[in-house]
Design an enzyme around this catalytic site. Structure first.
Site, PDB file in Angstrom:
ATOM      1  N   ASP A 170     -24.744  87.589   5.891  1.00  0.00           N
ATOM      2  CA  ASP A 170     -24.718  87.432   7.350  1.00  0.00           C
ATOM      3  C   ASP A 170     -25.948  86.606   7.725  1.00  0.00           C
ATOM      4  O   ASP A 170     -27.060  87.124   7.752  1.00  0.00           O
ATOM      5  CB  ASP A 170     -24.756  88.814   8.016  1.00  0.00           C
ATOM      6  CG  ASP A 170     -24.899  88.735   9.539  1.00  0.00           C
ATOM      7  OD1 ASP A 170     -24.993  87.613  10.074  1.00  0.00           O
ATOM      8  OD2 ASP A 170     -24.917  89.803  10.176  1.00  0.00           O
TER       9      ASP A 170
ATOM     10  N   TRP B  82     -29.095  95.027  11.099  1.00  0.00           N
ATOM     11  CA  TRP B  82     -27.812  94.314  10.969  1.00  0.00           C
ATOM     12  C   TRP B  82     -27.126  94.561   9.634  1.00  0.00           C
ATOM     13  O   TRP B  82     -25.903  94.704   9.579  1.00  0.00           O
ATOM     14  CB  TRP B  82     -27.981  92.821  11.265  1.00  0.00           C
ATOM     15  CG  TRP B  82     -28.228  92.603  12.730  1.00  0.00           C
ATOM     16  CD1 TRP B  82     -29.378  92.131  13.302  1.00  0.00           C
ATOM     17  CD2 TRP B  82     -27.346  92.887  13.818  1.00  0.00           C
ATOM     18  NE1 TRP B  82     -29.244  92.110  14.668  1.00  0.00           N
ATOM     19  CE2 TRP B  82     -28.013  92.553  15.015  1.00  0.00           C
ATOM     20  CE3 TRP B  82     -26.043  93.393  13.908  1.00  0.00           C
ATOM     21  CZ2 TRP B  82     -27.426  92.706  16.279  1.00  0.00           C
ATOM     22  CZ3 TRP B  82     -25.455  93.549  15.167  1.00  0.00           C
ATOM     23  CH2 TRP B  82     -26.151  93.206  16.330  1.00  0.00           C
TER      24      TRP B  82
ATOM     25  N   LYS C 250     -27.181  82.349  18.182  1.00  0.00           N
ATOM     26  CA  LYS C 250     -28.600  82.410  17.841  1.00  0.00           C
ATOM     27  C   LYS C 250     -29.137  80.982  17.662  1.00  0.00           C
ATOM     28  O   LYS C 250     -30.075  80.583  18.311  1.00  0.00           O
ATOM     29  CB  LYS C 250     -28.825  83.217  16.564  1.00  0.00           C
ATOM     30  CG  LYS C 250     -28.093  84.560  16.515  1.00  0.00           C
ATOM     31  CD  LYS C 250     -28.634  85.557  17.508  1.00  0.00           C
ATOM     32  CE  LYS C 250     -27.778  86.772  17.746  1.00  0.00           C
ATOM     33  NZ  LYS C 250     -27.588  87.668  16.640  1.00  0.00           N
TER      34      LYS C 250
HETATM   35  C1  LIG Z   1     -26.786  88.945  16.566  1.00  0.00           C
HETATM   36  C2  LIG Z   1     -26.417  89.343  15.201  1.00  0.00           C
HETATM   37  C3  LIG Z   1     -25.192  89.971  14.928  1.00  0.00           C
HETATM   38  C4  LIG Z   1     -24.202  90.367  16.010  1.00  0.00           C
HETATM   39  O1  LIG Z   1     -23.532  89.284  16.512  1.00  0.00           O
HETATM   40  P1  LIG Z   1     -22.334  89.519  17.557  1.00  0.00           P
HETATM   41  O2  LIG Z   1     -21.967  88.126  17.909  1.00  0.00           O
HETATM   42  O3  LIG Z   1     -22.887  90.297  18.704  1.00  0.00           O
HETATM   43  O4  LIG Z   1     -21.254  90.233  16.863  1.00  0.00           O
HETATM   44  C5  LIG Z   1     -24.900  90.296  13.619  1.00  0.00           C
HETATM   45  N1  LIG Z   1     -25.753  90.015  12.629  1.00  0.00           N
HETATM   46  C6  LIG Z   1     -26.941  89.411  12.854  1.00  0.00           C
HETATM   47  C7  LIG Z   1     -27.855  89.123  11.717  1.00  0.00           C
HETATM   48  C8  LIG Z   1     -27.306  89.057  14.151  1.00  0.00           C
HETATM   49  O5  LIG Z   1     -28.486  88.469  14.374  1.00  0.00           O
END
Ligand SMILES: *Cc1c(COP(=O)(O)O)cnc(C)c1O
Length: 366
Positions: free
Chosen positions: A177, A107, A201
């Site tokens: 993030d 990511w 999540k």
């Molecule tokens: C799942 C995830 C993403 C992607 O999220 P989207 O909603 O599909 O854009 C980005 N960063 C992390 C750390 C994630 O776990």
């Protein structure tokens, strides 16, 4: 009565607490005597306005977000924010157009790939040499003087690596993030300048991404930045510059209430330590399963593990499914297995998983 439900180890969209689903079902046809569902309401009406403001207040309270920071509800997922963050930050007069990245897995790598459209990127540190089984120590990070910001991903959802220390980047703004760890542990938000997290999540359904941004960084978007992604517009409109994802915000709000009733993020941290420890201890004691990540930086949210005999994977997944343990297949770039242990996963689910893994290993006589 709901049908018997599985233990869902999905990395995302992930399990939602059962009491939340029950409440949403009970309110589906008639929300609080309004005789319609949240999905059918005007986002400008008083009913939905109370829902979004309450969700924002509860999130601020749960995360102890300081008054220096705004909370924005946005769309496009964390993936959109990989572009939205640079579009809003690199144009500030007090920085150069370089972004430092700490590359620790899939990511942070995606954020790194998106950013060159808007700025120069610099890899300040990487653990790619071992395919991301450790974290580059902070004193090895090569930060750029006057960088627009440093980007980190404190929990790498795919590689199962998590920061168990607070990064310190001095005067350079720190952007994180936190999609797969938000609300799982107390965080000092005064150490972060921007945090973003997709809801699916640990915070709700897909379709919603939360941005927590230091207010004085708002107002410098590049001219190419779409208006809906300009934090100044979003903040001024109270996250309703355009129609927000009303249903997702409502469900997120119910999850936040559930979290408050259950003791908030410090309780979630205690539980996630207990759940992940139980699984890692079993994996480390086993002859069949292994986890390649250094112990000091293992994720409490996403536990990738592998079978030493990969030909047993299909049998493992089929056997797990028979016991109501689902979504254990690893991410396609990693193979193997992954168990995600977000807040909605009860300890009973982890206990059932460990019992199954042990039975599976025993039967195979390793
Ligand atoms: C799942 C995830 C993403 C992607 O999220 P989207 O909603 O599909 O854009 C980005 N960063 C992390 C750390 C994630 O776990």
């Amino acid at each position: 009565m709901l049908a018997k439900r599985v233990f869902n180890f999905s990395a995302g969209p992930a399990a939602i607490p059962e009491p939340v689903l029950k409440q949403a079902a009970a309110e589906m046809l008639d929300w609080h005597g309004e005789h319609l569902s949240v999905w059918e309401m005007s986002h400008r009406g008083s009913a939905f306005t109370s829902i979004i403001r309450q969700a924002e207040d509860d999130l601020r309270e749960l995360l102890e977000v300081p008054s220096t920071h705004r909370i924005l509800f946005m769309q496009g997922g964390a993936t959109a924010m990989n572009a939205v963050v640079p579009m809003n930050l690199v144009n500030r007069p007090d920085c150069c157009r370089v972004i430092d990245f700490v590359h620790t897995g899939l990511w942070s790598g995606k954020a790194l790939l998106e950013a060159p459209k808007y700025a120069q990127v610099h890899v300040a540190a990487t653990s790619e040499d071992t395919q991301f089984t450790y974290l580059p120590p902070q004193d090895s990070w090569q930060l750029t003087e006057q960088a627009a910001y440093v980007h980190v991903c404190p929990n790498e959802t795919v590689h199962g690596v998590q920061f168990h220390f607070q990064p310190d980047t001095g005067n350079i703004p720190l952007v994180a993030d936190m999609s797969s760890e938000i609300l799982s542990r107390p965080v000092d938000f005064s150490c972060y300048d921007v945090v973003y997290a997709g809801a699916q999540k640990n915070m709700g359904p897909a379709g919603l991404v939360v941005v927590i941004v230091r207010e004085d960084l708002i107002g410098h978007a590049m001219t190419c930045c779409p208006s809906v992604f300009d934090w100044a517009h979003v903040a001024e409109a109270g996250s309703m510059f355009n129609t927000p994802p009303t249903g997702a915000i409502y469900l997120c709000g119910l999850i936040l209430k559930w979290l408050k009733q259950r003791g908030g993020v410090s309780r979630m941290q205690r539980e996630s330590i207990e759940k992940s420890q139980m699984l890692y201890d079993y994996i480390d004691s086993s002859n069949l399963y292994y986890n390649p990540v250094e112990k000091v930086c293992r994720s409490r949210m996403n536990v990738p593990f592998f079978l030493r005999d990969a030909s047993l994977e299909d049998a493992f997944l089929a056997g797990a499914k028979q016991r109501g343990l689902v979504q254990l297949k690893g991410h396609r770039i990693m193979g193997g297995m992954r168990a995600s242990l977000y807040n909605a996963m009860p300890i009973e689910g982890v206990d059932a998983l460990v019992r199954f893994m042990s039975d599976f290993e025993g039967k195979r006589l390793f």
